[in-house]
Design an enzyme around this catalytic site. Structure first.
Site, PDB file in Angstrom:
ATOM      1  N   ASP A  83      27.245  46.440  48.567  1.00  0.00           N
ATOM      2  CA  ASP A  83      28.375  45.509  48.642  1.00  0.00           C
ATOM      3  C   ASP A  83      29.634  46.298  49.049  1.00  0.00           C
ATOM      4  O   ASP A  83      29.888  47.383  48.513  1.00  0.00           O
ATOM      5  CB  ASP A  83      28.559  44.865  47.256  1.00  0.00           C
ATOM      6  N   HIS A 188      38.505  38.302  44.713  1.00  0.00           N
ATOM      7  CA  HIS A 188      37.665  39.002  43.746  1.00  0.00           C
ATOM      8  C   HIS A 188      38.383  39.162  42.406  1.00  0.00           C
ATOM      9  O   HIS A 188      39.607  39.159  42.355  1.00  0.00           O
ATOM     10  CB  HIS A 188      37.304  40.394  44.261  1.00  0.00           C
ATOM     11  N   ASN A 265      28.260  35.781  46.392  1.00  0.00           N
ATOM     12  CA  ASN A 265      28.504  37.005  45.622  1.00  0.00           C
ATOM     13  C   ASN A 265      29.120  36.674  44.277  1.00  0.00           C
ATOM     14  O   ASN A 265      30.100  35.929  44.215  1.00  0.00           O
ATOM     15  CB  ASN A 265      29.494  37.893  46.370  1.00  0.00           C
TER      16      ASN A 265
END
Ligand code: 13P
Length: 319
Positions: A83, A188, A265
């Protein structure tokens, strides 16, 4: 079972109209929790690790053991994915360690963290694709920048550069990536939106616009955690200090899947589940010092969160 490439796992997801969860792990215990969830759910899975982010000092040993562990889960169709590789070298090291898929995140310059030019992004991504193709490994690229605390990218709620559909077509033509992370307003980390209406700022319509123009490219949603308020409350009631915030709702993720997202994700939600279970256990059992007893609830929380997401993404029962 031999590990799958990202391309083959996502080709099945495309046919079945579901998404495969890509779960971040930074220790072998977390990887076991993910693989056990996949085994119990009969689900394909993407186990992903970030360079420089793990519980161990020796990355080579960690990646070798992770690769061996994933292979041991015979009945689980699994991809081992890097990732947010930031450099050509990150991706090459992962390929050398038997990863079957790598992400080169060249949307930002590795040295300055500033958004990279389109040309620089294309050039580095293409170099990685050329090397990966020689080893039969899939590649994910990123267009636009996804905000928040990515690998090595500090800060939160920073400016997001949305993916541009015209550029997406050009990017894929020039790089030949298998999968493309599209920036649609997610970020994120555990702080995504500080107001309840924040999720309304996502531009999920971009996904179908890009999918229509790139029917053979698999689209990826990063920064998809829902940041469950219950997990944050348990952490904070047991000595933690996680800032309450708002994440991406399960309904928004389903909308993304309907529009063409095939890989989702998720790191933060599993981390919150682990931390909540561990903190609650230690609070309720202050005399327990045996690490196995402490890890058991943490792994259980992690596994339960991954299981829930596999069901929501529609990958359960697809192994
Ligand atoms: P979250 O922080 O929302 O879980 O996103 C993780 C991610 O996209 C890793 O690449």
């Amino acid at each position: 079972m031999a590990l799958l490439t990202l391309r083959s796992a996502l080709a099945d997801a495309e046919k079945g109209g579901y998404a495969v969860g890509a779960f971040n792990v930074s220790s072998l215990d977390q990887a076991i929790a993910v693989l056990e969830a996949a085994e119990a759910e009969s689900s394909p899975v993407i186990v992903q690790a970030i360079a420089g982010m793990s519980a161990y000092d020796d990355e080579s040993r960690w990646w070798s053991r992770l690769r061996a562990l994933v292979s041991e889960f015979d009945g689980v169709p699994a991809v081992l994915h890097l990732d947010h590789g930031r450099t050509y070298d990150d991706c090459l090291r992962a390929i050398d360690h038997g990863f079957t898929s790598v992400m080169i995140d060249a949307s930002r310059a590795a040295d300055t963290d500033e958004p990279a030019s389109f040309e620089d992004n294309v050039a580095l991504t293409r170099r990685v694709v050329e090397a990966a193709t020689r080893s039969g490994v899939s590649v994910e690229g990123e267009l636009g920048t996804i905000g928040g605390a990515e690998a090595g990218i500090a800060g939160e709620l920073e400016e997001i550069v949305f993916a541009d559909p015209d550029q997406a077509v050009e990017f894929v033509e020039q790089t030949r990536v298998d999968a493309l992370a599209v920036a649609v307003g997610t970020s994120h980390g555990s702080v995504k939106f500080t107001d309840a209406a924040g999720g309304g700022r996502l531009r999920l319509g971009l996904i179908s616009e890009i999918k229509e123009r790139l029917p053979d490219t698999f689209l990826v949603l990063h920064g998809s955690s829902s940041v469950p308020a219950e997990a944050v409350a348990v952490i904070n009631a047991n000595g933690g200090a996680v800032r309450p915030s708002y994440g991406i709702s399960p309904e928004q993720k389903s909308e993304g899947i309907a529009a063409g997202i095939r890989k989702i994700n998720q790191g933060t939600d599993s981390h919150l589940a682990w931390s909540a279970a561990l903190r609650a256990f230690l609070h309720d059992n202050p005399a327990v010092v045996e690490p196995g007893e402490q890890l058991r609830p943490a792994m259980g929380g992690f596994r339960a969160m991954v299981t829930q997401r596999m069901r929501e993404f529609g990958s359960s029962g697809r192994a």
